[in-house]
Motif scaffolding. Structure first.
Motif, short mmCIF file in Angstrom:
data_model
loop_
_atom_site.label_atom_id
_atom_site.label_comp_id
_atom_site.label_asym_id
_atom_site.label_seq_id
_atom_site.Cartn_x
_atom_site.Cartn_y
_atom_site.Cartn_z
N GLU B 264 0.80 -1.20 -0.01
CA GLU B 264 0.14 -0.01 0.08
C GLU B 264 0.81 1.30 -0.19
O GLU B 264 0.71 2.05 -0.45
CB GLU B 264 -0.73 -0.03 1.54
N TRP B 265 1.94 1.25 0.81
CA TRP B 265 2.88 2.55 0.68
C TRP B 265 3.40 2.45 -0.80
O TRP B 265 3.25 3.67 -1.11
CB TRP B 265 4.05 2.13 1.65
N ALA B 266 3.81 1.38 -1.22
CA ALA B 266 4.40 1.40 -2.69
C ALA B 266 3.36 2.17 -3.59
O ALA B 266 3.58 2.88 -4.38
CB ALA B 266 4.53 0.00 -3.12
N VAL B 267 1.98 1.65 -3.55
CA VAL B 267 0.98 2.20 -4.50
C VAL B 267 0.83 3.77 -4.08
O VAL B 267 0.92 4.65 -5.17
CB VAL B 267 -0.23 1.50 -4.09
N GLY B 268 0.99 4.14 -2.92
CA GLY B 268 0.64 5.56 -2.50
C GLY B 268 1.80 6.32 -3.11
O GLY B 268 1.69 7.53 -3.74
N ILE B 269 3.01 5.95 -2.66
CA ILE B 269 4.21 6.30 -3.50
C ILE B 269 4.16 6.70 -4.67
O ILE B 269 4.54 7.64 -5.28
CB ILE B 269 5.56 5.74 -2.55
N GLY B 270 3.83 5.38 -5.29
CA GLY B 270 3.66 5.68 -7.06
C GLY B 270 2.81 6.73 -7.26
O GLY B 270 3.12 7.39 -8.11
N LEU B 271 1.80 6.88 -6.40
CA LEU B 271 0.69 7.91 -7.24
C LEU B 271 1.32 9.25 -7.08
O LEU B 271 1.27 10.08 -8.03
CB LEU B 271 -0.71 7.78 -6.41
N GLY B 272 1.86 9.44 -5.84
CA GLY B 272 2.56 10.71 -5.69
C GLY B 272 3.67 10.97 -6.56
O GLY B 272 3.60 12.21 -7.36
N TYR B 307 -8.29 4.30 -11.32
CA TYR B 307 -9.67 3.99 -11.23
C TYR B 307 -9.70 2.66 -11.23
O TYR B 307 -10.45 1.66 -10.83
CB TYR B 307 -10.44 4.91 -12.18
N LYS B 308 -8.86 1.86 -12.32
CA LYS B 308 -9.00 0.44 -13.04
C LYS B 308 -8.58 -0.31 -11.82
O LYS B 308 -9.15 -1.13 -11.39
CB LYS B 308 -8.08 0.52 -14.11
N ALA B 309 -7.48 0.46 -10.98
CA ALA B 309 -7.05 -0.55 -10.08
C ALA B 309 -7.95 -0.46 -8.86
O ALA B 309 -8.04 -1.76 -8.41
CB ALA B 309 -5.70 0.17 -9.51
N VAL B 310 -8.72 0.47 -8.53
CA VAL B 310 -9.66 0.40 -7.53
C VAL B 310 -10.64 -0.46 -7.81
O VAL B 310 -11.20 -1.21 -7.02
CB VAL B 310 -9.95 1.94 -7.22
N MET B 311 -11.18 -0.54 -9.16
CA MET B 311 -12.33 -1.27 -9.54
C MET B 311 -11.74 -2.82 -9.57
O MET B 311 -12.66 -3.81 -9.41
CB MET B 311 -12.52 -0.91 -10.89
N SER B 312 -10.53 -3.23 -9.98
CA SER B 312 -10.30 -4.44 -10.26
C SER B 312 -9.61 -5.26 -9.08
O SER B 312 -9.57 -6.48 -8.95
CB SER B 312 -9.58 -4.72 -11.39
N ILE B 313 -8.83 -4.32 -8.24
CA ILE B 313 -7.92 -5.04 -7.33
C ILE B 313 -8.43 -4.70 -5.69
O ILE B 313 -8.72 -3.67 -5.52
CB ILE B 313 -6.38 -4.41 -7.05
N TRP B 315 -7.44 -5.05 -2.54
CA TRP B 315 -6.96 -4.75 -1.38
C TRP B 315 -6.64 -3.01 -1.71
O TRP B 315 -6.71 -2.24 -0.91
CB TRP B 315 -5.61 -5.22 -1.13
N ILE B 316 -6.36 -2.82 -3.11
CA ILE B 316 -6.41 -1.15 -3.31
C ILE B 316 -7.86 -0.60 -2.97
O ILE B 316 -7.76 0.44 -2.50
CB ILE B 316 -6.08 -1.13 -4.81
N ASN B 317 -8.81 -1.17 -3.22
CA ASN B 317 -10.03 -0.66 -3.22
C ASN B 317 -10.52 -0.61 -1.91
O ASN B 317 -11.02 0.63 -1.55
CB ASN B 317 -11.25 -1.84 -3.54
N LYS B 318 -10.16 -1.48 -1.11
CA LYS B 318 -10.17 -1.03 0.44
C LYS B 318 -9.28 0.02 0.95
O LYS B 318 -9.59 0.64 1.90
CB LYS B 318 -9.63 -2.57 1.43
N ALA B 319 -8.14 0.32 0.37
CA ALA B 319 -7.44 1.37 1.04
C ALA B 319 -7.35 2.50 -0.14
O ALA B 319 -6.50 3.33 -0.12
CB ALA B 319 -5.87 0.87 1.02
N LYS B 320 -8.38 2.55 -1.01
CA LYS B 320 -8.36 3.66 -1.95
C LYS B 320 -8.27 5.14 -1.54
O LYS B 320 -7.33 5.83 -2.14
CB LYS B 320 -9.62 3.61 -2.89
N LEU B 321 -8.63 5.62 -0.27
CA LEU B 321 -8.62 6.95 0.00
C LEU B 321 -6.96 7.00 0.90
O LEU B 321 -6.31 8.01 0.39
CB LEU B 321 -9.45 7.19 1.01
#
Lengths: 471, 559
Positions: B264-272, B307-313, B315-321
């Motif tokens: 989840e850290w990785a996804v967040g940092i990737g987004l930033g 959007y795609k990641a939130v829709m399909s994965i 654990w990302i959906n759970k931590a989307k915010l």
């Protein structure tokens, strides 16, 4: 002989303002009544229409589109795009009424072979497209373009936003807030494209009129006199310093009495004749039309005479053919709407849905189509009102429509949230605005909207369901 | 301007809009009154408070206004001005509500919008009242005459002491919340030290953590005032306060995200990082069209990917915010720490790099200009001072804190429970013998008073008022702030104000990369984005980031 403008002038101005308010308020009231959305974005739909007309009228000033503009107007590429957009808009508008099946003619309310339906829609679309590109860059072509474009765009608000919120059973307060957000999006999308400059239309205001030239924006003075021998009207034109007398209409008291008497008789006769029918022209409308017809015919026939030398009372009305044209246009559009509501299957479905949506649904009325119709009408009327407003004010600003939102809401609420009430309410508001500014000394023109609002406030406090009564 | 200064001006706006939105939240969030004319009271507050500090009207100059009490002793001060503005806005809110409050909610919204437009039109068209359509200027913000501060004088030291007190108190509240959680750092010991031992004496003496923090802040403020009267060690105190602030912020963030997985850290940092990469073309590419196209394309890809990641994965959906929060923090950290030193690094200047880092680390002080000079190893000569905006921020945060405390007490009292009951079902309230009418009026009065106070703050901040201050857009923004944070949640409102102004500040900086002719379009586009985000918030999370706060009341039984 100089006469001053007075109350009569304010009343006429009020009717002009009321007409424009009414053009917007009709759509607002339909949407409020049938789709249950108090649409704060409605004012910005007027702005949308007003700016869309610039694509045809002033293509050189539209950022991104000026590449297609030439010195004399629009280049071939631009015309092609305008044609395509117009055709797509007409077909898109029909598509909103029920998809491909609507394009095949299903919404007409009568059985037609699909081919005829398709062909008719295609022909109408092509004709509209042709009118736009052959008329460009004239004002009327721009008006047509703006109206058909809005007719296709505005229903998208319903299908992509409001319908989704309705499916979540959003409360009325939520719908209000959603429409406010949409207003933001529409207004600032326009500003994103057009920037902050003030724009204007380029209109050839001189039109041929009975073999003479008539400048429709130039003010005309209508001097009204009451004298011992009767009533007379002098029409003067303001060109330069002197005011030429164009036309004199003069009536003796006897002539006037005769016209009024005949008009009353005709009105009574028509009323009796139409009484008990539920047709398009009901008793009251018929009576009014009959009386107006008599006034026009009689007024034209008995108009000979000259202006009195020493009248008892004289007052001046300052107006232009454009302003009178706006009144006539509004009345014409209202007549069309009246016909649609009273004489077509779609209109009957709309009235039924307005009365009771659940019952209408049970009786097999396609309420979804009714909903879309309402939004289409809101778009068409809104765009028309917006373009006329832009022409009347001679400049377009981003707040053009939003400034009119409060008077429109005032009109709609005064009328008790239904179309006919809204038309009546709009004229009340328009008259209140202009007469209020005239009658209260020291009130500057910026107070027009507050005056309209105070009227609404008073009515709401005394009779919270509106003048006409409510649902 | 150092990054710290940008953050200070951001915080000023958060304080103003936070106060404004707290008022709207009381009306709409707690009581269910949809006031589309909230900005009207803001406008009234702004103008009324300035009348108290303006000098008497001079008929010979270009500005014209009805009254200026600035020369009257005691009366002609900001304190009195803000107080009268608040009370007057409250009274006006009550008067407006008296006839209208019985209306249906849609009629009420339209009517109140209309009343705010009337206020605006009056200001716009009455030239004698407040300079008509032109800006009303000619006054200075509160106590600005003290600045630049003379260290060593009592006034200067006391001004700095006030700043220290406020920062200390706010940080102490944060720490007192955190020290209850597990942490590797000895937080409760630090808390004991920073509260000067007050906290350990049990809750009997000072009650809640807010009281403890307030007293600790006051002590810290008095101590630093005394210290500065005696010495010139402004940098020492500034560094200490800054360090305390950093400590609390770091602990807060570490705790908030402590239960996140590595992915989840990785996804967040990737987004930033993705956001940063998407924005890079704007400053780097010369061609405007190419950079805008590239940036929009990259942003679109980023949003679509998310959007795609939130829709399909799952654990990302759970931590989307949460991942957006992490990404935002990462982005802000890079902007605060790395971007300012990009220039000195490319110039190869070590002292420049260290100096910039140091300036942003000691955020409590303004560097450069007139001030007290120091020589620091590796950095070189610096001058530091407490500038006016930091002092103003202290004033604003102090008043916001007091208002927030009062408001929070009110909404948790039986009064607040009645308000929420009215929002949920008016008939129930009636059947229990309470008159909803009275409570609604009270809610309007308090909410409008808060808007009036926010208006006074705005007048102090902006130093020039026009009738545009009362544009309906401001109500819209306050409503948006309420919805972002959570309707009926006062803490959420402050968070919402922070989120909104973070977006505003970020996009304002971006607009700087566009030519001046296009700036109107860019700023308009920003409002379009805000509108779209508002719709998304309304649709996907109508309860906001923090959700609707649950208030519970203990029922005392006699046994």
């Amino acid at each position: 002989m100089a006469v001053e403008t007075g109350l009569t002038n304010a009343v006429l101005n009020g009717i002009v303002t009321g007409s424009i308010v009414a053009l917007g308020a009709i759509g607002l009231a339909l949407v409020y009544d049938i789709a249950d959305v108090p649409n704060f974005a409605h004012g910005d739909l007027l702005t949308l229409g007003a700016y869309a007309a610039l694509f045809v009228n002033r293509p050189g000033t539209v950022p991104g589109f000026e590449a297609f503009a030439t010195d004399s107007g629009i280049g071939t590429g631009g015309l092609g795009m305008l044609f395509f957009v117009s055709v797509a808009s007409v077909l898109g508008t029909v598509y909103h009424l029920g998809g491909i099946r609507a394009l095949k003619g299903e919404w007409w309310g009568i059985d037609v072979p699909p081919a005829i339906g398709l062909a008719t829609h295609a022909i109408v679309a092509v004709v509209v497209g042709a009118l736009v590109i052959f008329g460009a860059p004239s004002f009327l072509a721009a008006l047509l373009f703006a109206v058909v474009l809005a007719g296709a765009l505005v229903p998208l608000m319903e299908s992509y936003v409001f319908r989704k919120f309705r499916a979540k059973e959003a409360s009325l307060a939520m719908m209000l807030i959603v429409s406010l957000a949409l207003a933001f999006i529409v207004r600032f999308s326009i500003q994103t494209i057009f920037g902050g400059e003030i724009r204007s239309y380029e209109v050839d205001t001189v039109i041929p009129f009975f073999g003479r030239e008539l400048d429709i924006t130039l003010a005309k003075f209508f001097d009204l006199f009451v004298a011992n021998n009767g009533f007379s009207i002098g029409i003067r034109e303001t060109r330069g310093q002197e005011a030429d007398l164009l036309l004199t209409l003069s009536y003796s008291w006897l002539e006037l009495a005769a016209i009024i008497g005949v008009a009353a008789a005709v009105a009574w006769g028509v009323y009796r004749w139409r009484k008990g029918t539920a047709a398009v022209i009901g008793p009251r409308l018929g009576a009014a039309l009959g009386a107006i017809g008599v006034f026009i015919l009689g007024g034209a026939a008995l108009s000979s005479g000259s202006l009195p030398a020493d009248p008892w009372y004289g007052t001046r009305v300052r107006s232009s053919p454009l302003r009178l044209g706006i009144i006539l246009t509004a009345l014409g559009m209202m007549a069309l709407l009246h016909y649609l509501l009273r004489a077509t299957t779609l209109g009957k479905a709309m009235r039924a849905t307005s009365d009771n949506r659940d019952l209408a649904m049970v009786r097999g009325i396609n309420t979804r189509r009714v909903m879309m119709t309402v939004w289409i009408i809101a778009g068409l009327f809104g765009a028309l009102g917006g373009v006329l407003l832009g022409f009347l004010f001679s400049n377009l600003t981003i707040n053009l429509g939003f400034n009119l939102l409060l008077p429109m809401f005032a009109g709609v609420i005064l009328g008790g949230i239904n179309v006919y009430g809204a038309i009546f309410g709009s004229y009340v508001v328009g008259l209140a605005m202009e007469v209020g500014i005239f009658a209260i000394p020291g009130l500057s023109a910026t107070y027009r909207i507050p005056v309209a609002f105070v009227v609404l406030l008073i009515v709401l406090l005394v009779k919270p369901e509106g003048i006409v009564g409510g649902n | 301007m150092a990054a710290a200064d940008v953050v200070i001006s951001f915080a000023l706006l958060v304080a103003i809009y936070g106060t404004l939105s707290l008022g709207l939240n009381l009306k709409f969030g707690h009581t269910g009154l949809l006031d589309f004319g909230h900005v009207g009271f803001f406008l009234v507050g702004a103008y009324v408070s300035t009348f108290f500090v303006l000098p008497p009207n001079d008929p010979t100059d270009f500005t014209e206004y009805i009254i200026g009490l600035g020369d009257v002793p005691i009366l002609g001060t900001w304190a009195v001005g803000a107080l009268v503005a608040t009370v007057l806005a409250g009274i006006l809110g009550g008067l407006v509500a008296l006839p209208t409050i019985r209306l249906r909610e849609d009629y009420l919204a339209i009517t109140l919008l209309g009343i705010s437009v009337i206020f605006q039109r009056v200001i716009q068209s009455e030239g004698w009242l407040a300079n008509g359509p032109d800006a009303l200027r000619g006054y200075s913000p509160p106590l600005q005459s003290l600045f630049p501060l003379e260290v060593g004088t009592l006034a200067g030291a006391a001004a700095f002491g006030l700043f220290v007190a406020v920062v200390w108190a706010v940080a102490t509240v944060g720490l007192s919340l955190q020290q209850e959680h597990e942490s590797r750092l000895p937080l409760s010991e630090i808390y004991t030290v920073t509260t000067f031992g007050l906290a350990s004496r049990g809750s009997g003496l000072f009650g809640s953590r807010f009281t403890v923090a307030a007293v600790a802040g006051a002590i810290a403020g008095i101590l630093s005032t005394g210290f500065l009267v005696a010495t010139t060690g402004i940098l020492l105190i500034g560094a200490l306060v800054s360090l305390y602030g950093w400590l609390v912020v770091t602990v807060e963030i570490a705790h908030k995200y402590s239960d996140l997985d590595r992915r989840e850290w990785a996804v967040g940092i990737g987004l930033g990082t993705g956001l940063l990469v998407a924005l890079l073309p704007l400053p780097l590419l010369d061609s405007l069209a190419a950079s805008v196209a590239l940036t929009l394309g990259l942003l679109g890809t980023l949003v679509f990917g998310y959007y795609k990641a939130v829709m399909s994965i799952d654990w990302i959906n759970k931590a989307k915010l949460t991942v957006i929060g992490v990404g935002g923090l990462w982005f802000v950290s890079i902007w605060y720490v790395l971007l300012p030193i990009a220039d000195p690094i490319s110039a190869g200047s070590v002292s420049g790099v260290v100096g910039t880092l140091f300036e942003n680390a000691v955020w409590a002080l303004r560097f450069g200009g007139d001030g007290i000079g120091y020589r620091i190893a590796l950095v070189g000569d610096v001058t530091v001072r407490l500038d006016y905006s930091r002092f103003q921020l202290a004033l604003f945060v102090l008043s916001l804190g007091v208002l927030y405390y009062i408001l929070e007490t009110a909404v948790q009292s039986p009064f607040g429970r009645v308000l929420r009951a009215i929002r949920n079902d008016e008939d129930v309230v009636k059947s229990l013998g309470k008159d909803p009418f009275v409570y609604k009026i009270q809610s309007m009065v308090i909410g409008s008073a808060l808007a009036g106070f926010a208006g006074a703050m705005w007048a102090m901040y902006s130093q020039g008022l026009t009738f545009r201050t009362g544009d309906p857009e401001t109500t819209f923004i306050a409503l948006l702030i309420v919805f972002i944070g959570g309707v009926g949640n006062n803490k959420g409102v402050l968070l919402g104000a922070g989120v909104y102004w973070a977006f505003q500040q970020a996009t304002t900086q971006l607009a700087g990369y566009f030519p001046a002719a296009l700036r109107v379009n860019v700023l308009a586009f920003r409002l379009v984005v805000i509108g779209v985000l508002f719709l998304i918030v309304l649709y996907y999370m109508p309860d906001g980031l923090l959700g609707r706060e649950e208030y519970s009341a203990e029922v005392k039984t006699n046994d």
